[in-house]
Motif scaffolding. Structure first.
Motif, PDB file in Angstrom:
ATOM      1  N   THR A  49      -1.539 170.343  42.712  1.00 52.14           N
ATOM      2  CA  THR A  49      -2.293 171.245  41.852  1.00 52.14           C
ATOM      3  C   THR A  49      -3.686 170.675  41.586  1.00 52.14           C
ATOM      4  OG1 THR A  49      -2.170 172.528  39.813  1.00 52.14           O
ATOM      5  CG2 THR A  49      -1.322 170.295  39.725  1.00 52.14           C
ATOM      6  N   ALA A  50      -4.642 171.563  41.372  1.00 52.94           N
ATOM      7  CA  ALA A  50      -6.022 171.142  41.103  1.00 52.94           C
ATOM      8  C   ALA A  50      -6.165 170.614  39.684  1.00 52.94           C
ATOM      9  CB  ALA A  50      -6.984 172.302  41.339  1.00 52.94           C
ATOM     10  N   SER A  51      -5.536 171.284  38.724  1.00 52.84           N
ATOM     11  CA  SER A  51      -5.615 170.855  37.326  1.00 52.84           C
ATOM     12  C   SER A  51      -4.422 171.408  36.559  1.00 52.84           C
ATOM     13  CB  SER A  51      -6.929 171.309  36.682  1.00 52.84           C
ATOM     14  OG  SER A  51      -6.995 172.716  36.600  1.00 52.84           O
ATOM     15  N   VAL A  52      -4.175 170.803  35.384  1.00 55.11           N
ATOM     16  CA  VAL A  52      -3.011 171.171  34.572  1.00 55.11           C
ATOM     17  C   VAL A  52      -3.429 171.214  33.110  1.00 55.11           C
ATOM     18  CG1 VAL A  52      -0.639 170.533  33.930  1.00 55.11           C
ATOM     19  CG2 VAL A  52      -1.489 169.962  36.210  1.00 55.11           C
ATOM     20  N   ASP A  53      -2.945 172.207  32.375  1.00 57.29           N
ATOM     21  CA  ASP A  53      -3.084 172.276  30.915  1.00 57.29           C
ATOM     22  C   ASP A  53      -1.685 172.183  30.320  1.00 57.29           C
ATOM     23  OD1 ASP A  53      -5.856 172.667  31.019  1.00 57.29           O
ATOM     24  OD2 ASP A  53      -5.631 174.835  31.173  1.00 57.29           O
ATOM     25  N   ILE A  54      -1.525 171.324  29.294  1.00 60.20           N
ATOM     26  CA  ILE A  54      -0.208 171.068  28.705  1.00 60.20           C
ATOM     27  C   ILE A  54      -0.303 171.249  27.194  1.00 60.20           C
ATOM     28  CG2 ILE A  54       1.684 169.409  28.505  1.00 60.20           C
ATOM     29  CD1 ILE A  54       0.214 167.864  30.879  1.00 60.20           C
ATOM     30  N   GLY A  55       0.258 172.334  26.679  1.00 58.75           N
ATOM     31  CA  GLY A  55       0.250 172.581  25.241  1.00 58.75           C
ATOM     32  C   GLY A  55       1.320 171.759  24.549  1.00 58.75           C
ATOM     33  N   ASP A  56       0.949 171.066  23.476  1.00 61.32           N
ATOM     34  CA  ASP A  56       1.897 170.275  22.675  1.00 61.32           C
ATOM     35  C   ASP A  56       2.716 169.322  23.544  1.00 61.32           C
ATOM     36  OD1 ASP A  56       1.372 171.488  20.027  1.00 61.32           O
ATOM     37  OD2 ASP A  56       2.115 173.293  21.029  1.00 61.32           O
ATOM     38  N   LEU A  57       2.022 168.477  24.286  1.00 61.44           N
ATOM     39  CA  LEU A  57       2.659 167.522  25.204  1.00 61.44           C
ATOM     40  C   LEU A  57       3.673 166.648  24.473  1.00 61.44           C
ATOM     41  CD1 LEU A  57       1.087 165.412  27.948  1.00 61.44           C
ATOM     42  CD2 LEU A  57       2.183 164.215  26.070  1.00 61.44           C
ATOM     43  N   ASP A  58       4.856 166.549  25.059  1.00 58.78           N
ATOM     44  CA  ASP A  58       5.934 165.714  24.529  1.00 58.78           C
ATOM     45  C   ASP A  58       6.676 165.139  25.737  1.00 58.78           C
ATOM     46  OD1 ASP A  58       8.186 164.570  23.375  1.00 58.78           O
ATOM     47  OD2 ASP A  58       8.778 166.369  22.288  1.00 58.78           O
ATOM     48  N   MET A  59       6.380 163.871  26.074  1.00 62.14           N
ATOM     49  CA  MET A  59       7.020 163.217  27.210  1.00 62.14           C
ATOM     50  C   MET A  59       7.971 162.147  26.698  1.00 62.14           C
ATOM     51  SD  MET A  59       3.982 162.711  30.045  1.00 62.14           S
ATOM     52  CE  MET A  59       3.198 161.385  29.183  1.00 62.14           C
ATOM     53  N   THR A  76      -4.043 170.791  23.322  1.00 66.48           N
ATOM     54  CA  THR A  76      -3.815 170.981  24.754  1.00 66.48           C
ATOM     55  C   THR A  76      -4.272 169.728  25.486  1.00 66.48           C
ATOM     56  OG1 THR A  76      -4.121 173.377  24.609  1.00 66.48           O
ATOM     57  CG2 THR A  76      -4.375 172.382  26.791  1.00 66.48           C
ATOM     58  N   SER A  77      -3.334 169.070  26.134  1.00 63.46           N
ATOM     59  CA  SER A  77      -3.649 167.928  26.986  1.00 63.46           C
ATOM     60  C   SER A  77      -4.070 168.477  28.344  1.00 63.46           C
ATOM     61  CB  SER A  77      -2.433 167.022  27.133  1.00 63.46           C
ATOM     62  OG  SER A  77      -2.014 166.541  25.876  1.00 63.46           O
ATOM     63  N   THR A  78      -4.900 167.724  29.052  1.00 58.71           N
ATOM     64  CA  THR A  78      -5.410 168.213  30.334  1.00 58.71           C
ATOM     65  C   THR A  78      -5.282 167.154  31.413  1.00 58.71           C
ATOM     66  OG1 THR A  78      -7.659 167.493  29.800  1.00 58.71           O
ATOM     67  CG2 THR A  78      -7.078 169.777  29.250  1.00 58.71           C
ATOM     68  N   MET A  79      -5.097 167.626  32.629  1.00 57.06           N
ATOM     69  CA  MET A  79      -5.189 166.773  33.816  1.00 57.06           C
ATOM     70  C   MET A  79      -6.285 167.392  34.676  1.00 57.06           C
ATOM     71  SD  MET A  79      -1.346 165.695  34.825  1.00 57.06           S
ATOM     72  CE  MET A  79      -1.980 164.283  35.723  1.00 57.06           C
ATOM     73  N   ARG A  80      -7.319 166.584  34.931  1.00 51.87           N
ATOM     74  CA  ARG A  80      -8.457 167.030  35.718  1.00 51.87           C
ATOM     75  C   ARG A  80      -8.735 166.007  36.813  1.00 51.87           C
ATOM     76  NH1 ARG A  80      -7.122 170.858  33.160  1.00 51.87           N
ATOM     77  NH2 ARG A  80      -8.396 172.134  31.781  1.00 51.87           N
ATOM     78  N   PRO A 117      -5.034 164.525  23.496  1.00 53.53           N
ATOM     79  CA  PRO A 117      -5.630 164.463  22.163  1.00 53.53           C
ATOM     80  C   PRO A 117      -4.628 163.951  21.123  1.00 53.53           C
ATOM     81  CG  PRO A 117      -5.967 166.625  23.173  1.00 53.53           C
ATOM     82  CD  PRO A 117      -4.995 165.876  24.035  1.00 53.53           C
ATOM     83  N   GLY A 118      -5.058 163.008  20.296  1.00 57.81           N
ATOM     84  CA  GLY A 118      -4.207 162.491  19.222  1.00 57.81           C
ATOM     85  C   GLY A 118      -2.948 161.808  19.716  1.00 57.81           C
ATOM     86  N   MET A 119      -3.019 161.131  20.854  1.00 56.95           N
ATOM     87  CA  MET A 119      -1.835 160.533  21.484  1.00 56.95           C
ATOM     88  C   MET A 119      -1.121 159.549  20.549  1.00 56.95           C
ATOM     89  SD  MET A 119      -1.484 158.462  25.092  1.00 56.95           S
ATOM     90  CE  MET A 119      -2.496 157.089  24.619  1.00 56.95           C
ATOM     91  N   ARG A 120       0.212 159.724  20.495  1.00 58.13           N
ATOM     92  CA  ARG A 120       1.079 158.796  19.766  1.00 58.13           C
ATOM     93  C   ARG A 120       2.114 158.261  20.735  1.00 58.13           C
ATOM     94  NH1 ARG A 120       4.302 161.376  15.653  1.00 58.13           N
ATOM     95  NH2 ARG A 120       4.409 163.026  17.166  1.00 58.13           N
ATOM     96  N   LEU A 121       2.342 156.944  20.692  1.00 55.80           N
ATOM     97  CA  LEU A 121       3.364 156.282  21.510  1.00 55.80           C
ATOM     98  C   LEU A 121       4.369 155.653  20.570  1.00 55.80           C
ATOM     99  CD1 LEU A 121       0.933 154.302  23.825  1.00 55.80           C
ATOM    100  CD2 LEU A 121       1.993 156.490  24.340  1.00 55.80           C
TER     101      LEU A 121
END
Length: 177
Positions: A57-67, A86-90, A164-168
């Protein structure tokens, strides 16, 4: 759905080795832009292979990312974005090796789906006919959006991920695929 268990998986080029342990992505909205379904592949792990679906894929948008994934036995490792973000992969291409992908198909090529198809689940062993028909054809870029998405991934390569606002954090919640 088409039963694809007997479909011979293509080998990867060997450049990508994925971990033994998969990880699970949950998202309120997962959008794959300029995505090509490459088919069913066997991807290498340190001890063998895994049967997966390959998407580029060229790019990805991920709403409320939870991995999440297993950190050590009994501990689950989490990566979460800020609520409502929205997290993004560019800077792709992004190659995704997926063990399963599920959710409500909300858009194809940017057009809303006019009827509720319910939840779809894609695995290397079962594919909807419209996606199965794309195997071995000229790669057709698709924009796909799933709501309530869940992706169990063997591995992912390429692109720049911004959360955005990443928590680990680790916790005792059992890891769910």
């Amino acid at each position: 759905m088409v039963d694809t268990r007997a479909l011979a998986a293509r080998p990867t080029d060997g450049a990508h080795v994925v971990p033994e342990q998969n990880w699970t992505l949950r998202s309120t909205r997962l959008a794959l832009h300029g995505s090509v379904f490459n088919g069913v592949y066997d991807v290498r792990t340190p001890s063998g292979t895994k049967r997966v679906l390959k998407f580029t894929t060229a790019s990805v948008d991920i709403g409320d990312l939870d991995m999440s994934t297993i950190e050590v036995p009994g501990k689950t490792f989490h990566v979460k974005s800020a609520p409502g973000s929205t997290s993004t992969m560019r800077n792709g291409p992004v190659t995704m090796y997926v063990e399963s992908l599920s959710g409500h198909l909300a858009e194809v090529l940017g057009l809303p789906i006019p009827i509720d198809l319910g939840e779809i689940t894609l695995t290397p062993d079962t594919l909807p006919e419209w996606l199965y028909d794309l195997i071995s054809t000229v790669p057709i870029p698709l924009d796909l959006t799933l709501t309530g998405a869940k992706a169990v991934q063997a591995g992912q390569f390429g692109g720049t991920l911004k959360i955005p606002g990443m928590r680990l954090f680790n916790d005792d919640t059992p890891y769910e695929q």
